[in-house]
Each structure stands twice: as structure tokens, then as C-alpha cells.
Design an enzyme around this catalytic site. Structure first.
Site, short mmCIF file in Angstrom:
data_model
loop_
_atom_site.label_atom_id
_atom_site.label_comp_id
_atom_site.label_asym_id
_atom_site.label_seq_id
_atom_site.Cartn_x
_atom_site.Cartn_y
_atom_site.Cartn_z
N ASN A 182 -63.74 51.39 -16.34
CA ASN A 182 -63.79 51.59 -17.78
C ASN A 182 -65.03 52.41 -18.12
O ASN A 182 -66.15 51.89 -18.10
CB ASN A 182 -63.83 50.22 -18.49
CG ASN A 182 -63.98 50.35 -19.99
OD1 ASN A 182 -63.78 51.42 -20.57
ND2 ASN A 182 -64.34 49.25 -20.64
N LYS B 79 -65.91 53.60 -20.90
CA LYS B 79 -66.39 53.33 -22.26
C LYS B 79 -66.65 54.65 -23.00
O LYS B 79 -65.92 55.62 -22.79
CB LYS B 79 -67.62 52.41 -22.21
CG LYS B 79 -67.34 51.13 -21.41
CD LYS B 79 -68.41 50.10 -21.54
CE LYS B 79 -68.04 48.86 -20.73
NZ LYS B 79 -68.99 47.76 -20.94
N HIS C 50 -60.72 44.22 -25.07
CA HIS C 50 -62.05 44.18 -24.46
C HIS C 50 -63.03 43.51 -25.43
O HIS C 50 -62.91 43.64 -26.65
CB HIS C 50 -62.52 45.59 -24.12
CG HIS C 50 -63.73 45.63 -23.24
ND1 HIS C 50 -65.00 45.46 -23.73
CD2 HIS C 50 -63.86 45.80 -21.90
CE1 HIS C 50 -65.86 45.53 -22.73
NE2 HIS C 50 -65.20 45.73 -21.61
N GLU D 277 -65.91 44.21 -26.34
CA GLU D 277 -66.58 45.13 -27.26
C GLU D 277 -65.68 45.49 -28.44
O GLU D 277 -66.16 45.70 -29.55
CB GLU D 277 -67.04 46.38 -26.50
CG GLU D 277 -68.19 46.07 -25.55
CD GLU D 277 -68.33 47.05 -24.41
OE1 GLU D 277 -69.18 46.80 -23.54
OE2 GLU D 277 -67.59 48.05 -24.37
N GLU E 6 -63.63 38.57 -18.06
CA GLU E 6 -64.96 39.15 -18.21
C GLU E 6 -65.83 38.23 -19.08
O GLU E 6 -65.77 38.30 -20.31
CB GLU E 6 -64.89 40.52 -18.87
CG GLU E 6 -64.17 41.58 -18.04
CD GLU E 6 -64.42 42.97 -18.61
OE1 GLU E 6 -65.00 43.79 -17.89
OE2 GLU E 6 -64.06 43.21 -19.77
N GLY F 276 -72.59 44.15 -18.51
CA GLY F 276 -73.70 45.08 -18.68
C GLY F 276 -75.07 44.45 -18.67
O GLY F 276 -76.06 45.10 -18.99
N SER G 12 -70.78 43.03 -14.69
CA SER G 12 -71.86 43.36 -13.75
C SER G 12 -71.40 43.35 -12.30
O SER G 12 -72.10 42.88 -11.40
CB SER G 12 -73.06 42.41 -13.95
OG SER G 12 -73.60 42.56 -15.25
#
Length: 256
Positions: free
Chosen positions: A9, A11, A94, A96, A166, A172, A213
Site C-alpha cells: 500500500n 498510500k 483501511h 486511515e 492491522e 507506521g 510495521s
């Protein structure tokens, strides 16, 4: 046997020209790796370029999001029909998108249903926040996201679905879950929920990825777990050597 899958991904990174270079380098590094599905998910602006470069390879292309409507007055959105022109996969839900753009279990469910109408493979993202994790609510949150995200979708479609677990607190941050803990969450929460929705056979057929991560140094730990079938890789998927190494680790895993 579930075929492992590793998806990158990207992003909101890379211009079209930068993406052209990265896809070229990725395809060179990935082409010799067999036994694993390889997927790149660049920004929408680079999908056409990536599709042309990946033609004739065994590397799949995915979108990072889409709307559930086929067309209409939805400024700034991209329809399932538009995504399906270039892609086989689409990331849905996702964290985000949930955090910054108001994505809910309800809109995720609409998008999953829309993916089916266009024969797209949805990568449904689920995972708990740090506050939910520390409050001991992981099972409740993740089970709800799976059940609500897949509500109304029949068992015939189930084997095509991909789930990406996730933990939001690991995305991240460099703070990955351990392989053993991630596997327990997949087994005890996600596969259990899938079994209640579709039956035990379908629950075992659906691929579940880990994300958060994931790096070349810890990938093998996750891929050695019996219920983890690959990875949804974020920032590290922009680094050719790292992403290739992660993909190779999935190919080398003996648990699938």
C-alpha cells in the site's frame, strides 16, 4: 492450502514518473519469486501507468479505496467500474480511511458489496486502536468490523475475500505485534467470526494478512504462523529491497 499474498500500500506517495520508476524496479525484483500473490497498490493517479508496466507479469494491481456507487455526483470519488478497468484488488476500510475520512462499518460493507459486482478482490482492513487494545476490547472491535463489513455477503463470495488484520497502534509506528500474538488474534477472533458467518470450511479458506510495521527483519516471524497468510505492507512497500525481501519470506514460508 491458502496461497500467500503480499500487497504493498503506497498510500499518498509517488508522482506518476516516480511510480513508473518504482514499478519497474519492483517488477524486476519480484519476477523470480513464485508461490505468492504479489500486489502493488499505488495512488489512483498512477494506476494507468502501473497497469501498462505490469502487463504480462504475475504482479497484481490494487486500488487503495473506491466509492460504492457506480457513477453520480460524488465529487472526488472513484467508482467500482473505474477501479475494475485497471485493478484486480481493492483495499477497503483501511484505518486511515476510518480515522480521517469518516469511514464506518456501514460504508465498508457497501464497498465490499460493490467490489463483488465488479469481480474485484476486496482486502478488508480491520484492527483496534491503542486505546481499545489497552482496554482489552480487541476481540469486540475486530469481530464487529468483520461481521459488519461482511454483512449480507453470501458464502459463495467468501473465499475471494482477503482480510488484513492491522492493529492501528502498530501502523507506521515501528511497534509491531509479535507473530504469536497476531496469530492468536487471527485465529481466535477473525477466523472464529468468519466461521460463524460462513462455516468452518470457508473460515479456513479465507486468507488473512497481517499489517502494521512489517519489515524484512520481522516478516518471517509473522509468516511462520499457521493462520497468517501474508502481509499488507505500508511505508516499507516503497523500498524495493525491503518489499522484495518480505515477499520472498512469504514465498519461503512452509505453513501455508
Amino acid at each position: 492450502m491458502r496461497t500467500p499474498l503480499v500487497a504493498g500500500n503506497w498510500k499518498m506517495n509517488k508522482t506518476v514518473e516516480e511510480a513508473r520508476s518504482l514499478v519497474f524496479e519492483m517488477s524486476r525484483g519480484l519476477r523470480e519469486i513464485k508461490g505468492v500473490e504479489k500486489v502493488l497498490c499505488p495512488p489512483f493517479t498512477s494506476l494507468l501507468t502501473a497497469a501498462a508496466l505490469l502487463q504480462g507479469t504475475d504482479i497484481g494491481l490494487g486500488a487503495q479505496n473506491m466509492h460504492w456507487e457506480e457513477k453520480g455526483a460524488f465529487t472526488g470519488e472513484t467508482s467500482p467500474a473505474m477501479v475494475a478497468e485497471f485493478c484486480k484488488y481493492v483495499i477497503i476500510g483501511h484505518s486511515e480511511r476510518r480515522m480521517y475520512f469518516g469511514e464506518t462499518d456501514g460504508t465498508v460493507n457497501k464497498k465490499i458489496a460493490a467490489a463483488r459486482t465488479r469481480n474485484l478482490i476486496p482486502i478488508l482492513c480491520v484492527g483496534e486502536t491503542l486505546a481499545e487494545y489497552e482496554a482489552g476490547r480487541t476481540a469486540h472491535v475486530v469481530s464487529r468490523q468483520v461481521r459488519e463489513g461482511l454483512k449480507g455477503l453470501d458464502a459463495d463470495f467468501a473465499p475471494k475475500i482477503v482480510i488484513a488484520y492491522e492493529p492501528v497502534w502498530a501502523i507506521g509506528t515501528g511497534r509491531a505485534s509479535s507473530g504469536e500474538n497476531a496469530n492468536a488474534g487471527v485465529r481466535d477472533v477473525i477466523r472464529k467470526s468468519l466461521g460463524e458467518l460462513y462455516g468452518p470450511a470457508a473460515a479456513q479458506a479465507i486468507r488473512v494478512l497481517y499489517g502494521g510495521s512489517v519489515t524484512a527483519s520481522n516478516a518471517a516471524e509473522f509468516f511462520s504462523q499457521p493462520d497468517i497468510d501474508g502481509a499488507l505492507v505500508g511505508g516499507t512497500s516503497l523500498k524495493v529491497d525491503e518489499f522484495v525481501a518480505i515477499t520472498r519470506a512469504a514465498s519461503n514460508a512452509q505453513t501455508f
